[in-house]
Design a protein around this motif. Structure first.
Motif, short mmCIF file in Angstrom:
data_model
loop_
_atom_site.label_atom_id
_atom_site.label_comp_id
_atom_site.label_asym_id
_atom_site.label_seq_id
_atom_site.Cartn_x
_atom_site.Cartn_y
_atom_site.Cartn_z
N HIS A 111 34.61 34.58 37.10
CA HIS A 111 34.70 35.05 38.50
C HIS A 111 35.86 36.04 38.71
CE1 HIS A 111 34.35 34.41 42.87
NE2 HIS A 111 35.67 34.40 42.90
N HIS A 115 36.05 40.01 39.90
CA HIS A 115 36.86 40.56 41.00
C HIS A 115 37.61 41.82 40.55
CE1 HIS A 115 36.55 38.13 44.57
NE2 HIS A 115 36.87 37.00 43.97
N SER A 137 42.98 36.09 45.94
CA SER A 137 41.91 35.47 46.73
C SER A 137 42.39 34.14 47.26
CB SER A 137 40.67 35.31 45.84
OG SER A 137 40.92 34.32 44.87
N ASP A 301 34.11 37.21 47.97
CA ASP A 301 33.14 36.69 47.02
C ASP A 301 31.74 37.26 47.26
OD1 ASP A 301 35.06 35.31 45.77
OD2 ASP A 301 34.53 33.35 46.59
ZN ZN Z 1 36.79 35.05 44.61
#
Ligand code: ZN
Ligand code: KG4
Length: 317
Positions: A111, A115, A137, A301
């Motif tokens: 993840h 980003h 984040s 996200d």
């Molecule tokens: Zn994230």
């Protein structure tokens, strides 16, 4: 050119996301957020988010693939880590089922790496390597040296709270709702940024990122005024907090951009939507190429970034 039609799935936190990426181009990017539901709890409750994923994932899938021939898909990419385990599981099971039904390979995606490359929405443009990347984040805050899509070196990461988590907790205390980052961003007043000194001494630039000291100091300030039944100047608290948090981040960014011979600087993650962060990056790093997610939905996200990174990974492995 080999055609990479990727269906990407992201369910690591509170957004149920499915996207279709064709050779790096975003065809569809569906985001069904459960933030409103989480607002009632003042933050993300993993089980509540997981139930929302179960409820939303089929609708997100139908919205994403409407009019698209499933037989033309070549890969299923999905977030396998990091994230809330109960939430990741929903996306993972969905990805495995699709891959087995369509008989196409699965690509598990990190993840945070997704980003890093969330600015890359136009595959015609060349990326200038190496670059420094800040990913900030609700769950993570890290700085990377990125030499290629598959050579990513972690230079620094928070040892306690993430930047977004800090925004959310302070916003909750100020009764601004969840997620708190955008609310504090809106309230920020340049003239009030230096009114309250929340930390006495800035950490040295090479120290690990840490936001819990700042968070505690702001929360103590609010609690004290509450106990004394004194009014809180929300704009002043929000502005001084945001300025200090960004000072901590910018000290590190200057340290690493001076240390490494880099051509560009990138930002990603929900906090990268922040107006003050974006304007400071443009001002203080005007000699570097600056990569900012162009579309707001790519900063927080989403599944398009999972597909974009999967495509880069396939082209570089
Ligand atoms: Zn994230
Ligand atoms: O990347 P993201 O959508 O989800 C995670 O992986 O955590 O980031 C969500 C975080 C939340 O903490 C939210 O408050 C923060 O990003 N955020 C912001 C802004 N927009 C979202 N923080 C500061 N300023 C913003 N404009």
């Amino acid at each position: 050119m080999i055609k990479n039609n990727i269906l990407a799935i992201e369910t690591s936190c509170d957004d149920t996301c499915i996207a279709i990426i064709s050779n790096g181009i975003i065809i569809k990017n569906i985001i069904l957020s459960s933030a409103k539901l989480q607002n009632e709890y003042g933050g993300v409750v993993p089980e509540v988010a997981a139930r929302a994923h179960e409820h939303n994932i089929l609708s997100a899938f139908h919205d994403a693939v409407g009019g698209f021939d499933l037989k033309s898909l070549n890969y299923i990419a999905y977030t396998n880590n990091p994230g809330l385990r109960v939430c990741l599981n929903i996306g993972e099971i969905f990805a495995y089922s699709l891959s087995s039904m369509l008989q196409i390979p699965l690509i598990p995606i990190n993840h945070i790496y997704a980003h890093i490359f969330s600015f890359y929405s136009d595959p015609k443009v060349n990326i200038h390597y190496p670059f420094i990347s800040l990913v900030a984040s609700g769950g993570h805050t890290s700085i990377f040296l990125v030499k290629s899509p598959i050579e990513i070196i972690t230079l620094n990461e928070t040892v306690d709270d993430a930047a977004g988590e800090c925004y959310d907790k302070i916003a909750r205390e100020l009764k601004l709702g969840y997620p708190g980052g955008p609310e504090i961003d809106k309230l920020y007043d340049h003239n009030k940024k230096d009114v309250i000194q929340f930390i006495k001494k800035m950490p040295t630039a090479d120290a690990n990122l840490s936001f819990s000291g700042l968070k505690t100091s702001v929360l103590n300030y609010i609690n004290q005024l509450n106990m004394q039944k004194k009014p809180i100047d929300i704009i002043t608290v929000a502005s001084s907090f945001q300025k200090t948090l960004m000072d901590i981040i910018f000290d590190k960014l200057h340290f690493y951009t001076n240390k490494y011979d880099i051509k560009a600087i990138a930002i990603g993650g929900g906090v990268s939507c922040n107006s003050y962060l974006q304007s400071r990056i443009k001002q203080e790093f005007n000699k570097l190429i600056i990569y900012i997610p162009e579309i707001k939905s790519l900063a927080s996200d989403n599944a398009a970034m999972i597909g974009i990174y999967a495509n880069l990974y396939l082209n570089n492995k």
